[in-house]
Design a protein around this motif. Structure first.
Motif, PDB file in Angstrom:
ATOM      1  N   UNK A 165     -33.336  17.563 -32.267  1.00 15.46           N
ATOM      2  CA  UNK A 165     -33.618  18.773 -33.048  1.00 15.46           C
ATOM      3  C   UNK A 165     -33.153  18.545 -34.484  1.00 15.46           C
ATOM      4  N   UNK A 166     -34.076  18.676 -35.427  1.00 21.41           N
ATOM      5  CA  UNK A 166     -33.777  18.488 -36.840  1.00 21.41           C
ATOM      6  C   UNK A 166     -33.503  19.847 -37.460  1.00 21.41           C
ATOM      7  N   UNK A 167     -32.307  20.026 -37.991  1.00 19.67           N
ATOM      8  CA  UNK A 167     -31.889  21.333 -38.499  1.00 19.67           C
ATOM      9  C   UNK A 167     -31.682  21.293 -40.016  1.00 19.67           C
ATOM     10  N   UNK A 168     -31.868  22.436 -40.646  1.00 13.86           N
ATOM     11  CA  UNK A 168     -31.676  22.565 -42.093  1.00 13.86           C
ATOM     12  C   UNK A 168     -30.177  22.586 -42.398  1.00 13.86           C
ATOM     13  N   UNK A 169     -29.709  21.753 -43.322  1.00 13.77           N
ATOM     14  CA  UNK A 169     -28.274  21.728 -43.639  1.00 13.77           C
ATOM     15  C   UNK A 169     -27.835  22.856 -44.570  1.00 13.77           C
ATOM     16  N   UNK A 170     -28.807  23.539 -45.204  1.00 14.50           N
ATOM     17  CA  UNK A 170     -28.472  24.652 -46.092  1.00 14.50           C
ATOM     18  C   UNK A 170     -29.707  25.526 -46.266  1.00 14.50           C
ATOM     19  N   UNK A 171     -29.506  26.732 -46.812  1.00 12.98           N
ATOM     20  CA  UNK A 171     -30.635  27.607 -47.105  1.00 12.98           C
ATOM     21  C   UNK A 171     -31.494  26.950 -48.187  1.00 12.98           C
ATOM     22  N   UNK A 172     -32.800  26.945 -47.980  1.00 14.93           N
ATOM     23  CA  UNK A 172     -33.642  26.307 -48.981  1.00 14.93           C
ATOM     24  C   UNK A 172     -35.118  26.507 -48.713  1.00 14.93           C
ATOM     25  N   UNK A 173     -35.912  25.735 -49.437  1.00 11.87           N
ATOM     26  CA  UNK A 173     -37.368  25.789 -49.341  1.00 11.87           C
ATOM     27  C   UNK A 173     -37.879  24.393 -49.034  1.00 11.87           C
ATOM     28  N   UNK A 174     -38.836  24.320 -48.136  1.00 11.98           N
ATOM     29  CA  UNK A 174     -39.454  23.043 -47.801  1.00 11.98           C
ATOM     30  C   UNK A 174     -40.378  22.645 -48.950  1.00 11.98           C
ATOM     31  N   UNK A 175     -40.065  21.530 -49.605  1.00 15.35           N
ATOM     32  CA  UNK A 175     -40.869  21.099 -50.755  1.00 15.35           C
ATOM     33  C   UNK A 175     -41.857  20.002 -50.402  1.00 15.35           C
ATOM     34  N   UNK A 176     -41.642  19.308 -49.292  1.00 13.90           N
ATOM     35  CA  UNK A 176     -42.575  18.249 -48.903  1.00 13.90           C
ATOM     36  C   UNK A 176     -42.384  17.936 -47.427  1.00 13.90           C
ATOM     37  N   UNK A 177     -43.466  17.481 -46.793  1.00 14.89           N
ATOM     38  CA  UNK A 177     -43.432  17.045 -45.399  1.00 14.89           C
ATOM     39  C   UNK A 177     -44.079  15.675 -45.318  1.00 14.89           C
ATOM     40  N   UNK A 178     -43.463  14.772 -44.575  1.00 16.39           N
ATOM     41  CA  UNK A 178     -43.917  13.389 -44.549  1.00 16.39           C
ATOM     42  C   UNK A 178     -44.392  12.931 -43.178  1.00 16.39           C
ATOM     43  N   UNK A 179     -44.312  13.783 -42.179  1.00 15.21           N
ATOM     44  CA  UNK A 179     -44.747  13.396 -40.840  1.00 15.21           C
ATOM     45  C   UNK A 179     -45.284  14.614 -40.107  1.00 15.21           C
ATOM     46  N   UNK A 180     -46.255  14.370 -39.266  1.00 13.77           N
ATOM     47  CA  UNK A 180     -46.882  15.440 -38.490  1.00 13.77           C
ATOM     48  C   UNK A 180     -46.483  15.334 -37.026  1.00 13.77           C
ATOM     49  N   UNK A 181     -46.834  16.361 -36.260  1.00 12.60           N
ATOM     50  CA  UNK A 181     -46.567  16.356 -34.827  1.00 12.60           C
ATOM     51  C   UNK A 181     -47.272  15.176 -34.168  1.00 12.60           C
ATOM     52  N   UNK A 182     -46.610  14.620 -33.139  1.00 14.57           N
ATOM     53  CA  UNK A 182     -47.087  13.499 -32.320  1.00 14.57           C
ATOM     54  C   UNK A 182     -46.933  12.145 -33.015  1.00 14.57           C
ATOM     55  N   UNK A 183     -46.413  12.136 -34.233  1.00 14.23           N
ATOM     56  CA  UNK A 183     -46.179  10.873 -34.917  1.00 14.23           C
ATOM     57  C   UNK A 183     -44.892  10.237 -34.399  1.00 14.23           C
ATOM     58  N   UNK A 184     -44.891   8.910 -34.288  1.00 17.26           N
ATOM     59  CA  UNK A 184     -43.687   8.175 -33.907  1.00 17.26           C
ATOM     60  C   UNK A 184     -42.851   7.924 -35.166  1.00 17.26           C
ATOM     61  N   UNK A 185     -41.579   8.255 -35.096  1.00 19.45           N
ATOM     62  CA  UNK A 185     -40.703   8.068 -36.253  1.00 19.45           C
ATOM     63  C   UNK A 185     -39.490   7.250 -35.852  1.00 19.45           C
ATOM     64  N   UNK A 186     -38.927   6.583 -36.852  1.00 14.34           N
ATOM     65  CA  UNK A 186     -37.720   5.792 -36.659  1.00 14.34           C
ATOM     66  C   UNK A 186     -36.522   6.534 -37.234  1.00 14.34           C
ATOM     67  N   UNK A 187     -35.325   6.146 -36.837  1.00 17.33           N
ATOM     68  CA  UNK A 187     -34.141   6.791 -37.423  1.00 17.33           C
ATOM     69  C   UNK A 187     -34.135   6.641 -38.934  1.00 17.33           C
ATOM     70  N   UNK A 188     -33.733   7.696 -39.625  1.00 10.77           N
ATOM     71  CA  UNK A 188     -33.630   7.742 -41.088  1.00 10.77           C
ATOM     72  C   UNK A 188     -34.979   7.756 -41.793  1.00 10.77           C
ATOM     73  N   UNK A 189     -36.063   7.850 -41.057  1.00 10.08           N
ATOM     74  CA  UNK A 189     -37.379   7.975 -41.686  1.00 10.08           C
ATOM     75  C   UNK A 189     -37.578   9.417 -42.135  1.00 10.08           C
ATOM     76  N   UNK A 190     -37.829   9.629 -43.420  1.00  9.25           N
ATOM     77  CA  UNK A 190     -37.915  10.980 -43.965  1.00  9.25           C
ATOM     78  C   UNK A 190     -39.040  11.763 -43.303  1.00  9.25           C
ATOM     79  N   UNK A 191     -38.705  12.983 -42.912  1.00  8.50           N
ATOM     80  CA  UNK A 191     -39.684  13.870 -42.278  1.00  8.50           C
ATOM     81  C   UNK A 191     -39.962  15.076 -43.163  1.00  8.50           C
ATOM     82  N   UNK A 192     -38.899  15.645 -43.736  1.00  6.62           N
ATOM     83  CA  UNK A 192     -39.025  16.852 -44.557  1.00  6.62           C
ATOM     84  C   UNK A 192     -38.066  16.750 -45.736  1.00  6.62           C
ATOM     85  N   UNK A 193     -38.509  17.232 -46.897  1.00  5.96           N
ATOM     86  CA  UNK A 193     -37.610  17.360 -48.042  1.00  5.96           C
ATOM     87  C   UNK A 193     -37.306  18.828 -48.250  1.00  5.96           C
TER      88      UNK A 193
END
Length: 361
Positions: A165-193
């Motif tokens: 589960x990827x959680x927001x570390x602070x109140x904010x706004x999602x400015x970019x998304x780098x991966x979609x559902x069903x995509x395979x990701x590796x550790x430390x691979x950026x998903x959301x800014x």
């Protein structure tokens, strides 16, 4: 006689060629800076760009397949909100496996501990040898160590499951998304800014000749092209310590808080203005140059700088009177004027009248 004249001409030509080669080799590359007066900053606009003072690139800490991305670009989130999830099945299976191993390890330890108690009583009665008791003691200790090892593995498996589960570390706004559902990701691979729109900063590039004045600037104001006519007060939050290798400018960050009703988002272009404070006139009393530009020969009792003759591309040793050292340089009260071009590196290896290749920022 004709052969002698030809030989003399050839020698003269060779000598000229060698002289030209020597002159070409004598021209040294030199890093220079143009002397600036503090007043040049008064009202001068430095271009910059807004960005969030607090932002985070969110990434999973374990690999897997994205099961769900719960936010879109522009969504507002609260601290602790789940913004994306991985398929937890592999990690749940691993946690169940470790839990079973822990049950077996605890059962084995219980048996070993019981046997140790029995052997302790039998040893006290002299029924068994001490060697058998020591074997039972070793077996119990090994069983306990195995329990602790599997318990640690269980805690790790629980953590890995929670990391799906990827959680927001602070109140904010999602400015970019780098991966979609069903995509395979590796550790430390950026998903959301994620950015914090409440804390905005402007990043400006200050010329090398003016960076020393920045700490003394007052009445800093920032304007943005998207909201013309609105000046936002700002303050210096960070001054870069090293210049850019290409532009020879320093990165300076200005922290600002947009007034109510004014929306400033990262990426907006604008300008920053300010004026030198009274400390500059009081402490500098002249122009400011990098300390690396000054030198004192062994046979001299005062300081010098190399001033560049921009027409001839040569240097001249200019005596100067130094004032007080300040942040980023030293003041010169006599010997230089605003606009002079001076050498800032390798000053101890130059000589009077030497030709240089100017590398001006």
């Amino acid at each position: 006689m004709r052969r002698i004249l030809v030989l003399l001409a050839a020698l003269a030509t060779a000598a000229c060629g060698e002289k030209a080669t020597d002159n070409a080799e004598a021209a040294r590359p030199a890093r220079v800076v143009r002397v600036a007066d503090a007043n040049l900053l008064a009202g001068r606009a430095l271009p910059g760009q807004a960005r969030s003072a607090r932002e985070a690139m969110l990434a999973f800490r374990v690999p897997g397949r994205i099961l769900e991305r719960r936010v879109r670009v522009g969504d507002q989130v609260k601290e602790g909100d789940v913004v994306a999830t991985l398929d937890p099945a592999p990690y749940q299976v691993e946690l169940d496996r470790v839990a079973s191993s822990l049950q077996r390890a605890r059962a084995a330890y219980a048996n070993a501990a019981s046997q140790l108690d029995r052997d302790r009583q039998l040893l006290a009665k002299g029924v068994i040898a001490k060697a058998r008791f020591e074997v039972s003691d070793t077996t119990a200790k090994q069983a306990l160590a195995e329990v602790k090892s599997v318990e640690a593995a269980q805690e790790r498996a629980k953590l890995d499951l929670s990391y799906t589960q990827l959680r927001a570390p602070f109140d904010g706004v999602v400015s970019a998304a780098f991966a979609e559902a069903f995509a395979e990701v590796n550790p430390s691979q950026s998903v959301i800014r994620l950015i914090d729109p409440a804390e905005i900063e402007m990043v400006v590039n200050v010329p090398e000749s003016m960076i020393s004045y920045v700490p003394y600037m007052v009445d800093l104001k920032v304007t943005f092209d998207a909201v013309p006519g609105i000046e936002i007060p700002a303050e210096v939050s960070e001054i870069g310590r090293e210049p850019s290798e290409t532009t020879r400018t320093y990165l300076v960050k200005l922290l600002l808080t947009p007034p109510p009703g004014v929306i400033v988002v990262p990426g907006m272009a604008g300008q920053a203005r300010g004026r030198p404070g009274p400390e500059i006139a009081k402490e500098l009393q002249g122009v400011l140059i990098p300390l690396s530009a000054t030198f004192s020969p062994d046979d001299a009792t005062r300081s010098f700088v190399w001033v560049v003759n921009e027409g001839a591309k040569t240097v001249h040793r200019q005596p100067v009177t130094l004032g007080e050292p300040v942040v980023g340089g030293v003041s010169v009260t006599e010997g230089l004027a605003s606009g002079n071009l001076i050498v800032t590196a390798g000053v101890h290896s130059l000589r009077e009248g030497q030709a240089i290749r100017v590398s001006e920022p």
